[in-house]
Design a protein around this motif. Structure first.
Motif, mmCIF file in Angstrom:
data_model
loop_
_atom_site.group_PDB
_atom_site.id
_atom_site.type_symbol
_atom_site.label_atom_id
_atom_site.label_comp_id
_atom_site.label_asym_id
_atom_site.label_seq_id
_atom_site.Cartn_x
_atom_site.Cartn_y
_atom_site.Cartn_z
ATOM 1 N N MET A 167 -8.617 -8.980 -13.101
ATOM 2 C CA MET A 167 -9.631 -8.761 -12.089
ATOM 3 C C MET A 167 -9.262 -7.532 -11.276
ATOM 4 S SD MET A 167 -10.619 -9.802 -8.644
ATOM 5 C CE MET A 167 -9.185 -10.674 -8.216
ATOM 6 N N VAL A 168 -10.267 -6.741 -10.907
ATOM 7 C CA VAL A 168 -9.983 -5.542 -10.122
ATOM 8 C C VAL A 168 -10.694 -5.638 -8.768
ATOM 9 C CG1 VAL A 168 -11.892 -4.159 -11.076
ATOM 10 C CG2 VAL A 168 -9.869 -3.006 -10.199
ATOM 11 N N THR A 169 -10.017 -5.165 -7.717
ATOM 12 C CA THR A 169 -10.636 -5.136 -6.387
ATOM 13 C C THR A 169 -10.510 -3.731 -5.805
ATOM 14 O OG1 THR A 169 -8.533 -5.820 -5.415
ATOM 15 C CG2 THR A 169 -10.163 -7.553 -5.787
ATOM 16 N N GLY A 170 -11.493 -3.371 -4.993
ATOM 17 C CA GLY A 170 -11.441 -2.088 -4.282
ATOM 18 C C GLY A 170 -11.417 -2.376 -2.799
ATOM 19 N N ALA A 171 -10.671 -1.564 -2.039
ATOM 20 C CA ALA A 171 -10.504 -1.905 -0.625
ATOM 21 C C ALA A 171 -10.515 -0.661 0.261
ATOM 22 C CB ALA A 171 -9.203 -2.677 -0.423
ATOM 23 N N GLY A 172 -10.487 -0.937 1.567
ATOM 24 C CA GLY A 172 -10.504 0.120 2.568
ATOM 25 C C GLY A 172 -9.173 0.835 2.734
ATOM 26 N N ASP A 173 -8.153 0.418 1.940
ATOM 27 C CA ASP A 173 -6.849 1.100 2.049
ATOM 28 C C ASP A 173 -6.737 2.232 1.012
ATOM 29 O OD1 ASP A 173 -6.615 -0.277 -0.293
ATOM 30 O OD2 ASP A 173 -4.895 -1.494 0.285
ATOM 31 N N SER A 174 -7.899 2.690 0.484
ATOM 32 C CA SER A 174 -7.981 3.804 -0.484
ATOM 33 C C SER A 174 -7.407 3.475 -1.863
ATOM 34 C CB SER A 174 -7.279 5.072 0.034
ATOM 35 O OG SER A 174 -7.659 5.327 1.349
ATOM 36 N N THR A 175 -7.126 2.203 -2.130
ATOM 37 C CA THR A 175 -6.625 1.847 -3.469
ATOM 38 C C THR A 175 -7.532 0.804 -4.105
ATOM 39 O OG1 THR A 175 -5.274 -0.029 -2.756
ATOM 40 C CG2 THR A 175 -4.216 2.151 -2.732
ATOM 41 N N ALA A 176 -7.450 0.738 -5.426
ATOM 42 C CA ALA A 176 -7.997 -0.412 -6.141
ATOM 43 C C ALA A 176 -6.787 -1.117 -6.733
ATOM 44 C CB ALA A 176 -8.944 0.047 -7.232
ATOM 45 N N ARG A 177 -6.875 -2.404 -6.898
ATOM 46 C CA ARG A 177 -5.740 -3.133 -7.466
ATOM 47 C C ARG A 177 -6.185 -4.002 -8.623
ATOM 48 N NH1 ARG A 177 -1.088 -3.285 -3.473
ATOM 49 N NH2 ARG A 177 -1.829 -1.840 -1.903
ATOM 50 N N LEU A 178 -5.334 -4.040 -9.620
ATOM 51 C CA LEU A 178 -5.605 -4.854 -10.797
ATOM 52 C C LEU A 178 -4.714 -6.088 -10.707
ATOM 53 C CD1 LEU A 178 -7.180 -4.785 -13.490
ATOM 54 C CD2 LEU A 178 -5.182 -3.764 -14.538
ATOM 55 N N TRP A 179 -5.344 -7.271 -10.774
ATOM 56 C CA TRP A 179 -4.606 -8.526 -10.555
ATOM 57 C C TRP A 179 -4.511 -9.308 -11.852
ATOM 58 C CZ3 TRP A 179 -3.106 -8.803 -5.433
ATOM 59 C CH2 TRP A 179 -3.838 -8.006 -4.526
ATOM 60 N N ASP A 180 -3.381 -9.980 -12.017
ATOM 61 C CA ASP A 180 -3.234 -10.943 -13.110
ATOM 62 C C ASP A 180 -3.479 -12.316 -12.498
ATOM 63 O OD1 ASP A 180 -2.388 -12.798 -14.937
ATOM 64 O OD2 ASP A 180 -0.769 -11.555 -15.714
ATOM 65 N N CYS A 181 -4.611 -12.925 -12.847
ATOM 66 C CA CYS A 181 -4.984 -14.190 -12.194
ATOM 67 C C CYS A 181 -4.196 -15.383 -12.725
ATOM 68 C CB CYS A 181 -6.474 -14.450 -12.371
ATOM 69 S SG CYS A 181 -7.471 -13.161 -11.663
ATOM 70 N N ASN A 182 -3.545 -15.226 -13.888
ATOM 71 C CA ASN A 182 -2.723 -16.325 -14.411
ATOM 72 C C ASN A 182 -1.449 -16.488 -13.581
ATOM 73 O OD1 ASN A 182 -4.542 -16.796 -16.413
ATOM 74 N ND2 ASN A 182 -3.472 -15.584 -17.960
ATOM 75 N N THR A 183 -0.793 -15.363 -13.317
ATOM 76 C CA THR A 183 0.468 -15.442 -12.560
ATOM 77 C C THR A 183 0.236 -15.158 -11.070
ATOM 78 O OG1 THR A 183 0.857 -13.103 -13.007
ATOM 79 C CG2 THR A 183 1.815 -14.677 -14.540
ATOM 80 N N GLN A 184 -1.010 -14.758 -10.729
ATOM 81 C CA GLN A 184 -1.384 -14.439 -9.347
ATOM 82 C C GLN A 184 -0.485 -13.368 -8.739
ATOM 83 O OE1 GLN A 184 -1.790 -18.188 -7.370
ATOM 84 N NE2 GLN A 184 -3.343 -18.859 -8.803
ATOM 85 N N THR A 185 -0.395 -12.265 -9.489
ATOM 86 C CA THR A 185 0.401 -11.134 -9.005
ATOM 87 C C THR A 185 -0.381 -9.849 -9.241
ATOM 88 O OG1 THR A 185 1.432 -11.017 -11.189
ATOM 89 C CG2 THR A 185 2.674 -12.151 -9.469
ATOM 90 N N ILE A 186 0.047 -8.788 -8.564
ATOM 91 C CA ILE A 186 -0.561 -7.481 -8.797
ATOM 92 C C ILE A 186 -0.002 -6.939 -10.108
ATOM 93 C CG2 ILE A 186 -0.735 -5.094 -7.972
ATOM 94 C CD1 ILE A 186 -0.363 -6.137 -5.144
ATOM 95 N N GLN A 187 -0.892 -6.502 -11.004
ATOM 96 C CA GLN A 187 -0.422 -5.851 -12.233
ATOM 97 C C GLN A 187 -0.216 -4.362 -11.976
ATOM 98 O OE1 GLN A 187 -3.166 -6.822 -15.433
ATOM 99 N NE2 GLN A 187 -1.489 -7.766 -16.545
ATOM 100 N N HIS A 188 -1.241 -3.746 -11.389
ATOM 101 C CA HIS A 188 -1.155 -2.302 -11.112
ATOM 102 C C HIS A 188 -1.883 -1.984 -9.812
ATOM 103 C CE1 HIS A 188 0.290 -1.719 -15.173
ATOM 104 N NE2 HIS A 188 -0.786 -2.326 -15.651
ATOM 105 N N THR A 189 -1.361 -1.016 -9.087
ATOM 106 C CA THR A 189 -2.081 -0.461 -7.946
ATOM 107 C C THR A 189 -2.668 0.873 -8.387
ATOM 108 O OG1 THR A 189 -0.608 -1.538 -6.382
ATOM 109 C CG2 THR A 189 -1.893 0.331 -5.559
ATOM 110 N N LEU A 190 -4.007 0.960 -8.321
ATOM 111 C CA LEU A 190 -4.675 2.174 -8.785
ATOM 112 C C LEU A 190 -4.819 3.107 -7.580
ATOM 113 C CD1 LEU A 190 -7.469 0.355 -10.859
ATOM 114 C CD2 LEU A 190 -5.142 0.853 -11.544
ATOM 115 N N ALA A 191 -3.806 3.942 -7.360
ATOM 116 C CA ALA A 191 -3.760 4.799 -6.171
ATOM 117 C C ALA A 191 -4.122 6.224 -6.547
ATOM 118 C CB ALA A 191 -2.364 4.761 -5.562
ATOM 119 N N GLY A 192 -4.923 6.863 -5.699
ATOM 120 C CA GLY A 192 -5.346 8.228 -5.993
ATOM 121 C C GLY A 192 -6.469 8.655 -5.067
#
Length: 511
Positions: free
Chosen positions: A156-181
């Motif tokens: 799952m991917v989310t976009g936020a007001g901190d200028s990043t999008a984050r890719l989440w692994d919902c099975n382990t409930q952790t961040i997989q990648h921070t899409l920063a740029g």
């Protein structure tokens, strides 16, 4: 102290004294002659089940389903169907029995030869979500957008007001990648229909493409808009030539729509014509791009050459959102609810076409309906491929309508409004069906379960609520967020719901 039930109101006492109508089927009701017809079969096709059958006038929907499965030789593995019939040039659904839906209201008599159109329902039932399976922190600011991958509820991917999008692994409930740029808020996120690229649109006027496996940016940012990106949409997979990558279109506050090549990261077309900012865009399955704008119009563009085909004018205020009856099929691309990956591009294209035809084919013709929601408190239902006039004006909300969404099978429309309600409409006629009331503040977004039975809504009142379309009642109330919830999405396999909002937390909900 136990809560005392309040005494019945004057209205309730009055209603209790009235004679109640009981749906009793008359004992002398004669048999009725019916025939079945596939709702998506072309006029001359063999998919019509020929001949007439004499059935009892009081036959129920369940019994019709059993009969049809017997005729289709699928009684070992029965397919659930819904039935409808045509009366006064309108499609009506059979809700309980033939008598209650057709004969009693006087649409048809027992003398008539009744043609029943059948539509297969979802092949599986989505369980209603009842609990938060996890709360994941990570974002440093308000979460503005969330979307599950088209084939897998674990990504799952989310976009936020901190200028990043984050890719989440919902099975382990952790961040997989921070899409920063990005250098400003990420306003919209979208997975490509094949699930191998993520696009994010930002307030820094650029769109960036990311590889979900590595979290790395693909090529340079797509720059060209002069104001922020309000909406992005991928080209439907069945329209992409085998071996090529789907294009991407973006709508912006600067009033333009751009179409991008996602391999070379260059702008192919720029469509100008709106007098104000573009609020929402959709790339339809018939080769057109639809854009809703704050100039009160919706424009339809040819995706091949970027020409404006038609301008739909009816709204009296900003167009906030629009949805197509084929949205869900286009989002799923080549996948079904099992999420099995196609072997090659040719099979992927074929599967995507099949998914699209399931929803779009009506009587052998592709039909793509569109609904638009506005600040003028109304919605309009359009058939943009055949007319520039709306099918109908949908009124009932008492404040601006923020979000609209067609059900995955294209039969219903759900709308979310700042008047704290969600309303359900018949997508073929635009008729009002019911209101879902329960939220105590503005409703920002709704999302359908893939079997079309449930709707989840996200609200300013910090809760999510799950509504049952059949009983038209609240099913589950999901408190948990500590502030407004802006984004919600139900995964395509029905297993999870993700939500995010002002409290910077991503919450994953399951059954």
């Amino acid at each position: 102290m136990a809560t005392v039930v309040p005494p019945p109101s004057k209205k309730q006492r009055k209603a209790a004294q009235l004679e109640r109508e009981v749906d009793v089927v008359p004992s002398d009701l004669p048999d009725v002659l019916i025939k079945f017809e596939a709702s998506d079969a072309p006029e001359a096709s063999q998919d019509r089940i020929r001949g007439g059958f004499r059935v009892p006038g009081g036959i129920t929907e369940k019994q019709l389903e059993e009969l049809l499965n017997k005729l289709q030789h699928t009684e070992d593995d029965p397919v659930p169907y819904s039935f409808s019939f045509t009366a006064n040039d309108q499609l009506m659904d059979i809700r309980t029995s033939l008598y209650a839906s057709v004969l009693k209201p006087g649409y048809k008599s027992t003398e008539d030869f009744i043609t029943l159109l059948y539509t297969p329902r979802a092949v599986f039932k989505v369980k209603p979500i009842t609990r938060a399976s996890g709360t994941i922190s990570g974002h440093g600011s308000t979460i503005l957008a969330a979307q599950f991958s088209p084939n897998d509820s674990s990504k799952m991917v989310t976009g936020a007001g901190d200028s990043t999008a984050r890719l989440w692994d919902c099975n382990t409930q952790t961040i997989q990648h921070t899409l920063a740029g990005h250098t400003n808020w990420v306003l919209c996120v979208s997975w490509s229909p094949s699930g191998d690229v993520i696009a994010t649109g930002s307030m820094d006027n650029t769109i960036r493409l990311w590889d979900p496996k590595t979290g790395k940016q693909l090529g340079k940012p797509l720059a060209g808009h002069t104001k922020w990106i309000s909406s992005i949409s991928w080209e439907p997979l069945h329209a992409v030539a085998v071996g090529e990558k789907p294009r991407l279109c973006s709508g912006s506050k600067d009033g333009t729509i751009k179409v991008w090549d996602t391999v070379r990261n260059v702008c192919l077309l720029t469509m100008c014509g709106h007098a104000s900012s573009v609020s929402c865009i959709r790339w339809g399955g018939a080769g057109y791009i639809y854009s809703g704008s704050h100039d009160k119009t919706v424009k339809m563009w040819d995706a091949k050459d970027g020409k404006c085909v038609s301008t739909l004018k009816s709204h009296a205020h900003w167009v906030n959102h629009l949805s197509l009856s084929t949205d869900y099929a286009l989002r799923m691309g080549p996948y079904d609810h099992t999420g099995v990956k196609p072997k090659d591009d040719a099979e992927a294209k074929q599967n995507a076409q099949k998914n699209y035809n399931k929803v779009a084919m009506v009587g052998g013709k592709a039909k793509e309906l569109m609904v638009t929601a506005s600040d003028d408190f109304t919605m309009f239902l359009w058939d943009p491929l055949s007319s520039t006039k709306p099918i109908c004006r949908m009124t009932g909300h008492q404040k601006l309508v923020n979000h609209v969404s067609f059900s995955p099978d294209g039969r219903y429309i759900a709308s979310a409004s700042f008047d704290n309600s969600i309303k359900l409409w018949d997508a073929r006629t635009g008729k009002f069906i019911t209101s879902f009331r329960g939220h105590v503040a503005s409703v920002y977004q709704v999302s359908w379960s893939s079997d079309c039975r449930l709707i989840v809504s996200a609200s300013k009142d910090t809760t999510l609520k799950v509504w049952d379309v059949n009983t038209k009642k609240l099913m589950v109330d999901l408190p948990g967020h500590s502030d407004e919830v802006y984004a919600v999405d139900w995964s395509t396999d029905g297993k999870r719901v993700a939500s995010g909002g002002k409290d910077k937390m991503v919450r994953i909900w399951t059954h």
